[in-house]
Motif scaffolding. Structure first.
Motif, PDB file in Angstrom:
ATOM      1  N   LEU A 146       0.840  -1.197   0.000  1.00  0.00           N
ATOM      2  CA  LEU A 146       0.000   0.000   0.000  1.00  0.00           C
ATOM      3  C   LEU A 146       0.874   1.246   0.000  1.00  0.00           C
ATOM      4  O   LEU A 146       1.989   1.242   0.532  1.00  0.00           O
ATOM      5  N   GLY A 147       0.353   2.321  -0.598  1.00  0.00           N
ATOM      6  CA  GLY A 147       1.136   3.544  -0.715  1.00  0.00           C
ATOM      7  C   GLY A 147       0.359   4.780  -0.314  1.00  0.00           C
ATOM      8  O   GLY A 147      -0.677   4.700   0.358  1.00  0.00           O
ATOM      9  N   PRO A 148       0.824   5.944  -0.746  1.00  0.00           N
ATOM     10  CA  PRO A 148       0.219   7.217  -0.350  1.00  0.00           C
ATOM     11  C   PRO A 148      -1.274   7.326  -0.654  1.00  0.00           C
ATOM     12  O   PRO A 148      -2.033   7.867   0.152  1.00  0.00           O
ATOM     13  N   GLU A 172      -3.557   4.968  -0.865  1.00  0.00           N
ATOM     14  CA  GLU A 172      -4.330   4.141   0.070  1.00  0.00           C
ATOM     15  C   GLU A 172      -4.341   4.767   1.462  1.00  0.00           C
ATOM     16  O   GLU A 172      -5.357   4.733   2.163  1.00  0.00           O
ATOM     17  N   ILE A 173      -3.218   5.338   1.842  1.00  0.00           N
ATOM     18  CA  ILE A 173      -3.156   5.991   3.155  1.00  0.00           C
ATOM     19  C   ILE A 173      -4.127   7.164   3.204  1.00  0.00           C
ATOM     20  O   ILE A 173      -4.852   7.349   4.186  1.00  0.00           O
ATOM     21  N   ARG A 174      -4.157   7.943   2.123  1.00  0.00           N
ATOM     22  CA  ARG A 174      -5.078   9.075   2.070  1.00  0.00           C
ATOM     23  C   ARG A 174      -6.521   8.604   2.130  1.00  0.00           C
ATOM     24  O   ARG A 174      -7.350   9.181   2.855  1.00  0.00           O
ATOM     25  N   ALA A 175      -6.837   7.552   1.374  1.00  0.00           N
ATOM     26  CA  ALA A 175      -8.198   7.027   1.372  1.00  0.00           C
ATOM     27  C   ALA A 175      -8.591   6.524   2.759  1.00  0.00           C
ATOM     28  O   ALA A 175      -9.740   6.692   3.193  1.00  0.00           O
ATOM     29  N   TYR A 176      -7.642   5.935   3.459  1.00  0.00           N
ATOM     30  CA  TYR A 176      -7.925   5.422   4.805  1.00  0.00           C
ATOM     31  C   TYR A 176      -8.171   6.571   5.778  1.00  0.00           C
ATOM     32  O   TYR A 176      -9.057   6.492   6.633  1.00  0.00           O
ATOM     33  N   GLN A 177      -7.416   7.639   5.645  1.00  0.00           N
ATOM     34  CA  GLN A 177      -7.636   8.798   6.505  1.00  0.00           C
ATOM     35  C   GLN A 177      -9.013   9.420   6.258  1.00  0.00           C
ATOM     36  O   GLN A 177      -9.689   9.841   7.197  1.00  0.00           O
ATOM     37  N   VAL A 178      -9.406   9.483   4.987  1.00  0.00           N
ATOM     38  CA  VAL A 178     -10.744   9.994   4.666  1.00  0.00           C
ATOM     39  C   VAL A 178     -11.812   9.092   5.275  1.00  0.00           C
ATOM     40  O   VAL A 178     -12.819   9.569   5.815  1.00  0.00           O
ATOM     41  N   TYR A 179     -11.582   7.788   5.234  1.00  0.00           N
ATOM     42  CA  TYR A 179     -12.517   6.828   5.816  1.00  0.00           C
ATOM     43  C   TYR A 179     -12.643   7.033   7.329  1.00  0.00           C
ATOM     44  O   TYR A 179     -13.764   7.067   7.868  1.00  0.00           O
ATOM     45  N   LEU A 180     -11.523   7.188   8.014  1.00  0.00           N
ATOM     46  CA  LEU A 180     -11.561   7.382   9.466  1.00  0.00           C
ATOM     47  C   LEU A 180     -12.267   8.684   9.841  1.00  0.00           C
ATOM     48  O   LEU A 180     -12.990   8.749  10.837  1.00  0.00           O
ATOM     49  N   THR A 181     -12.065   9.714   9.001  1.00  0.00           N
ATOM     50  CA  THR A 181     -12.624  11.030   9.313  1.00  0.00           C
ATOM     51  C   THR A 181     -14.094  11.134   8.960  1.00  0.00           C
ATOM     52  O   THR A 181     -14.915  11.569   9.780  1.00  0.00           O
ATOM     53  N   ASN A 182     -14.462  10.721   7.736  1.00  0.00           N
ATOM     54  CA  ASN A 182     -15.815  10.966   7.233  1.00  0.00           C
ATOM     55  C   ASN A 182     -16.795   9.834   7.502  1.00  0.00           C
ATOM     56  O   ASN A 182     -17.982  10.076   7.720  1.00  0.00           O
ATOM     57  N   GLU A 183     -16.320   8.587   7.460  1.00  0.00           N
ATOM     58  CA  GLU A 183     -17.228   7.458   7.665  1.00  0.00           C
ATOM     59  C   GLU A 183     -17.223   6.977   9.112  1.00  0.00           C
ATOM     60  O   GLU A 183     -18.278   6.850   9.732  1.00  0.00           O
ATOM     61  N   LYS A 184     -16.056   6.703   9.635  1.00  0.00           N
ATOM     62  CA  LYS A 184     -15.974   6.271  11.032  1.00  0.00           C
ATOM     63  C   LYS A 184     -16.234   7.417  11.998  1.00  0.00           C
ATOM     64  O   LYS A 184     -16.652   7.191  13.133  1.00  0.00           O
ATOM     65  N   LEU A 244       5.484   2.793  11.031  1.00  0.00           N
ATOM     66  CA  LEU A 244       5.609   1.652  10.128  1.00  0.00           C
ATOM     67  C   LEU A 244       6.385   2.009   8.868  1.00  0.00           C
ATOM     68  O   LEU A 244       7.353   1.325   8.499  1.00  0.00           O
ATOM     69  N   TYR A 245       5.981   3.091   8.201  1.00  0.00           N
ATOM     70  CA  TYR A 245       6.573   3.402   6.899  1.00  0.00           C
ATOM     71  C   TYR A 245       7.943   4.073   7.016  1.00  0.00           C
ATOM     72  O   TYR A 245       8.789   3.900   6.127  1.00  0.00           O
ATOM     73  N   LYS A 246       8.179   4.799   8.087  1.00  0.00           N
ATOM     74  CA  LYS A 246       9.480   5.445   8.228  1.00  0.00           C
ATOM     75  C   LYS A 246      10.524   4.503   8.813  1.00  0.00           C
ATOM     76  O   LYS A 246      11.639   4.384   8.286  1.00  0.00           O
ATOM     77  N   LEU A 292       6.826  12.699   5.558  1.00  0.00           N
ATOM     78  CA  LEU A 292       5.676  12.170   6.285  1.00  0.00           C
ATOM     79  C   LEU A 292       4.594  13.222   6.510  1.00  0.00           C
ATOM     80  O   LEU A 292       3.400  12.903   6.506  1.00  0.00           O
ATOM     81  N   GLU A 293       5.001  14.470   6.735  1.00  0.00           N
ATOM     82  CA  GLU A 293       4.008  15.514   6.986  1.00  0.00           C
ATOM     83  C   GLU A 293       3.098  15.728   5.779  1.00  0.00           C
ATOM     84  O   GLU A 293       1.965  16.183   5.926  1.00  0.00           O
ATOM     85  N   GLU A 294       3.587  15.383   4.586  1.00  0.00           N
ATOM     86  CA  GLU A 294       2.779  15.542   3.374  1.00  0.00           C
ATOM     87  C   GLU A 294       2.046  14.248   3.022  1.00  0.00           C
ATOM     88  O   GLU A 294       0.876  14.269   2.640  1.00  0.00           O
ATOM     89  N   ILE A 295       2.719  13.123   3.143  1.00  0.00           N
ATOM     90  CA  ILE A 295       2.119  11.837   2.777  1.00  0.00           C
ATOM     91  C   ILE A 295       1.122  11.374   3.826  1.00  0.00           C
ATOM     92  O   ILE A 295       0.045  10.866   3.506  1.00  0.00           O
ATOM     93  N   ILE A 296       1.480  11.531   5.093  1.00  0.00           N
ATOM     94  CA  ILE A 296       0.598  11.110   6.188  1.00  0.00           C
ATOM     95  C   ILE A 296       0.367  12.315   7.096  1.00  0.00           C
ATOM     96  O   ILE A 296       0.933  12.416   8.201  1.00  0.00           O
ATOM     97  N   PRO A 297      -0.449  13.267   6.670  1.00  0.00           N
ATOM     98  CA  PRO A 297      -0.667  14.469   7.479  1.00  0.00           C
ATOM     99  C   PRO A 297      -1.460  14.176   8.739  1.00  0.00           C
ATOM    100  O   PRO A 297      -2.297  13.268   8.774  1.00  0.00           O
ATOM    101  N   ALA A 298      -1.172  14.934   9.768  1.00  0.00           N
ATOM    102  CA  ALA A 298      -1.896  14.784  11.036  1.00  0.00           C
ATOM    103  C   ALA A 298      -2.957  15.875  11.142  1.00  0.00           C
ATOM    104  O   ALA A 298      -2.691  17.036  10.820  1.00  0.00           O
TER     105      ALA A 298
END
Length: 282
Positions: free
Chosen positions: A43-45, A47-59, A76-78, A87-93
């Motif tokens: 999995l890459g950027p 999928e990570i973005r899609a998962y963050q959207v899922y946690l925020t909007n659906e969950k 995990l990725y670093k 990481l701040e761009e690929i996996i933003p907090a």
């Protein structure tokens, strides 16, 4: 156990992350992999973005819960997968909202503690309030940690695996002595049902919720919130002053975060510095 999970576990162990953090990170990565039914290595950027959207909007998870998932994925990725990402761009907090805790009045605290069933649970919650301890720190106290000569409590390996001392008030000392005389616990000050072990936090949390329903107070009350009340109660009336209650020996307010085990004081703490001091005499 998959090779990736084994490698990530070893990476956390050699960095001496706490068992709680290790379990949390493994759980979050497992949920991430389960969502896509693929190994995180594949999995890459996107999928990570899609998962963050899922946690925020659906969950619709709270920001604090999303931040745990973000921290786990960044590790995990670093560290484990050695991805050369920003990481701040690929996996933003997500930005965490700054909220002040809901604080009980002194009368409400006394009423709540009176409703706690059982002297053990009542003493633990009183200690959390009076000394500003986390529940995980209070349940792991030992009799030798109570220093009545110096009037301090030694907190061994608290959050961040750091030792520290907190103030011990005369009234709390009296409460702890009454508990010790009645039970004479060894070695843990608050033993659990299993011989040789301390009480579990879940038992204290259950007793806390029962007492909350019994006392009829609408405000949220948890073992951790008792610590927030201690933080609020030790705030001075003006910036740079010393509190008249817990710091009557001239201890400056800059020492408060360290005694509460706060590595980086939050804006909550800075805002509470402007509040009036509350006192129960604990």
């Amino acid at each position: 156990m998959t090779p990736l999970r084994q490698r990530m576990t070893e990476d956390m162990q050699v960095r001496n992350l706490s068992p709680h953090t290790q379990a949390s990170y493994i759980q979050q990565v497992s949920l991430f992999a389960r969502y896509f039914s693929k190994s995180p290595e594949l999995l890459g950027p996107e999928e990570i973005r899609a998962y963050q959207v899922y946690l925020t909007n659906e969950k619709k998870l709270a920001t604090s819960s999303i931040l745990i998932a973000i921290s786990a994925l960044r590790f995990l990725y670093k560290v484990t997968l050695h991805r050369n990402w920003t990481l701040e761009e690929i996996i933003p907090a997500p930005k965490k909202p700054q909220k002040l805790p809901v604080v009980l009045s002194p009368e409400e605290v006394l009423h709540f503690l009176d409703c706690v069933a059982g002297p053990k649970h009542r003493t633990i919650l009183t200690t959390c309030y009076a000394a500003g301890l986390r529940i995980s720190e209070a349940i792991r106290l030992k009799s030798v940690d109570i220093d009545s000569q110096r009037m301090v409590i030694r907190v061994e390996q608290g959050k961040g695996q750091k030792d520290r001392y907190v103030m011990l008030s005369p009234k709390l000392l009296e409460t702890l002595r009454n508990w010790w005389r009645a039970v004479k616990p060894k070695p843990w000050l608050f033993p659990g049902d299993i011989p040789g072990g301390h009480i579990h936090r879940e038992a204290v949390e259950l007793a806390c919720q029962k007492a909350r329903r019994c006392c009829g107070i609408a405000k949220p009350i948890t073992p951790h919130s008792m610590r927030h009340y201690a933080e609020f109660r030790t705030m001075p009336r003006r910036s740079g002053a010393t509190t008249p209650k817990l710091f009557d020996k001239g201890l400056h307010t800059a020492a408060i975060p360290g005694m509460l085990g706060i590595v980086r004081p939050s804006s909550n703490y800075k805002a509470l510095r402007k509040a009036n001091t509350l006192s129960l005499g604990l």
